[in-house]
Motif scaffolding. Structure first.
Motif, short mmCIF file in Angstrom:
data_model
loop_
_atom_site.label_atom_id
_atom_site.label_comp_id
_atom_site.label_asym_id
_atom_site.label_seq_id
_atom_site.Cartn_x
_atom_site.Cartn_y
_atom_site.Cartn_z
N ALA A 106 -5.54 7.60 -6.09
CA ALA A 106 -5.07 9.06 -5.79
C ALA A 106 -5.36 9.45 -4.18
N ALA A 107 -5.68 8.41 -3.54
CA ALA A 107 -5.89 8.58 -2.02
C ALA A 107 -4.93 7.94 -1.28
N HIS A 108 -3.84 7.50 -2.10
CA HIS A 108 -2.70 6.50 -1.33
C HIS A 108 -2.07 7.38 -0.39
N ASP A 147 3.36 10.80 1.48
CA ASP A 147 3.64 12.20 1.33
C ASP A 147 4.08 12.35 -0.24
N THR A 148 4.67 11.43 -0.86
CA THR A 148 5.09 11.71 -2.19
C THR A 148 3.71 11.82 -3.13
N ASN A 149 2.73 11.10 -2.72
CA ASN A 149 1.59 11.02 -3.45
C ASN A 149 0.60 12.24 -2.96
N ARG A 150 0.69 12.69 -1.84
CA ARG A 150 0.03 13.80 -1.66
C ARG A 150 0.31 14.96 -2.34
N ALA A 151 1.85 15.28 -2.55
CA ALA A 151 2.40 16.33 -3.20
C ALA A 151 2.04 16.07 -4.69
N PHE A 152 2.31 14.97 -5.08
CA PHE A 152 2.02 14.62 -6.62
C PHE A 152 0.29 15.06 -7.18
N VAL A 153 -0.65 14.58 -6.22
CA VAL A 153 -1.96 15.02 -6.41
C VAL A 153 -2.15 16.43 -6.34
N ARG A 198 2.72 5.76 -6.18
CA ARG A 198 2.07 4.81 -5.97
C ARG A 198 2.78 3.92 -4.84
N GLY A 199 4.07 4.29 -4.49
CA GLY A 199 4.66 3.63 -3.39
C GLY A 199 5.87 3.29 -4.12
N PRO A 200 6.77 2.22 -3.46
CA PRO A 200 8.09 1.77 -4.03
C PRO A 200 7.72 1.01 -5.35
N VAL A 201 8.75 1.18 -6.39
CA VAL A 201 8.66 0.64 -7.60
C VAL A 201 9.90 0.19 -8.13
N SER A 202 10.18 -0.66 -8.91
CA SER A 202 11.28 -0.91 -9.48
C SER A 202 11.06 -1.72 -11.00
#
Length: 393
Positions: free
Chosen positions: A280-282, A285-291, A346-350
């Motif tokens: 949750a501390a990743h 910006d994408t994670n901050r918005a998600f949290v 969490r970062g880039p995924v595929s």
């Protein structure tokens, strides 16, 4: 009369056959996602996190994709595989869902794999982590993680730090055994030695006798895998045995310091160095918005790795429907999911087109106290990690 009876029999037979088939795509027709989760029982927190994240995704992205209204149908399996199988059957046959999803534990995902194959309905695994799950059916896709994916990098990092002897302590079920085997193989390949492998009963675990064996053996480190709910008890007993001050490094899968329960663990959690795919501390910006959005929608909850698995699972379903133009055919949806890539909290995924498993970063983290709260703070990144448990990966 006989001819009428034969015709009636044929109609009834056709109706029965069609009842077992998923609904065909049609413009404007709703597309149902059957979310099967442990909403009660020992693993209820898993269900709570995934359901909240799935609903958040729909709230943020709308409930219509390519002309299809998305309908979420949530069912409780209480973490019991027989119940999961029965619920999945009902969702496919009666509710005519286009996708089944969720699956909080490995046995639950395995129980439904044959049903997904027979009905040609995609099954999106948002939590369960045993490597072999995606090999149980060509209709299974995973958006969570695999235990070997994370454990292999923890073992590599440990060897790089000069750790020579380590003991493994794992819960005695699929993911724990995956973790043990992966750590032994990866650490051994890097020159390390594992003199003991200890397996703890999954039900009502008492870690004390196993930790005493660690005290007696005096290794450089201990590698641990336990379900997230058992992490607090393990850490408490680790500190009670004085292992936090003994020089024995504690390395673990990130479930042990689950974001959902981390604050309640207190100072014992500070002893752990973990490897995982989400915190949750990743720092992005994408994670901050998600949290922020998750906590606003669910006061008192912090999103954990189960939540991000559910959130990204919904993304895979939405993106696949977009690619098929709203066609809910199972084969077309699975093909559309293969190779999907996006920026997750969490970062880039595929999604690996060959294995249908997620490819993602693995992070080494330490627990730190910030603003009177505990957080899993990442300090090293292994990029685009595939599941080493698959042949050819």
């Amino acid at each position: 009369m006989q001819r009428r009876s034969l015709l009636l029999g044929a109609v009834l037979a056709a109706s029965t056959a069609l009842a077992g088939m998923p609904a065909l795509a049609a413009g404007g027709e709703s597309f149902k996602v059957g979310l099967i989760l442990p909403m009660t029982g020992a693993f209820a927190s898993t269900g709570r996190q995934i359901e909240a994240a799935a609903k958040l995704y729909i709230a943020e992205h709308g409930d219509e994709v390519a002309g299809r209204k998305i309908e979420l149908v949530v069912k409780d399996d209480a973490g019991v595989a027989d119940t999961t199988k029965r619920v999945a059957q009902e969702l496919i046959v009666r509710e005519k869902v286009g996708v089944i999803a969720g699956f909080g534990l490995t046995p639950l995902a395995m129980a439904t794999a044959p049903l997904a194959t027979r009905a040609k309905v995609p099954a999106v695994v948002m939590a369960a982590a045993t490597s072999s799950i995606t090999e149980a059916s060509p209709y299974v896709v995973r958006t969570s993680y695999t235990t070997p994916q994370v454990t292999s990098k923890i073992a590599e990092w440990a060897a790089q730090q000069g750790i020579k002897r380590a003991i493994t302590v794992v819960s005695d079920y699929g993911p724990g055994i995956d973790a043990e085997k992966t750590f032994v193989a990866s650490f051994g390949a890097a020159g390390g030695e594992v003199p003991q492998t200890l397996r703890v009963p999954l039900q009502n675990p008492d870690f004390s006798p196993f930790l005493q064996k660690v005290v007696d053996a005096k290794p450089d480190a201990i590698f641990v895998f336990v379900p997230s709910g058992a992490g607090a008890q393990f850490m408490k007993q680790f500190v009670e045995r004085g292992l936090d001050k003994s020089g024995v490094k504690l390395l673990a899968d990130g479930g042990i310091t689950d974001d959902d329960i981390l604050n309640g663990m207190g100072d014992p959690a500070l002893a752990a160095i973990t490897g995982f795919h989400y915190s949750a501390a990743h720092d992005c910006d994408t994670n901050r918005a998600f949290v922020e959005a998750f906590q606003k929608a669910n006061p008192g909850m912090r999103p954990n790795f189960m939540a991000v698995g559910g959130y990204d699972g919904m993304h895979a379903i939405y993106a696949a429907l977009e690619k098929t133009g709203g066609d809910g055919d199972g084969d077309k949806l699975i093909d559309a999911m293969k190779g999907l890539a996006w920026e997750s909290p969490r970062g880039p995924v595929s999604l690996d087109p060959e294995t249908r498993d997620i490819v993602q970063n693995v992070y080494l983290r330490r627990v730190e106290r910030k603003d009177d709260q505990l957080w899993n703070v990442e300090f090293e990144t292994f990029e685009a990690v595939r599941d080493p448990g698959k042949s050819g990966s």
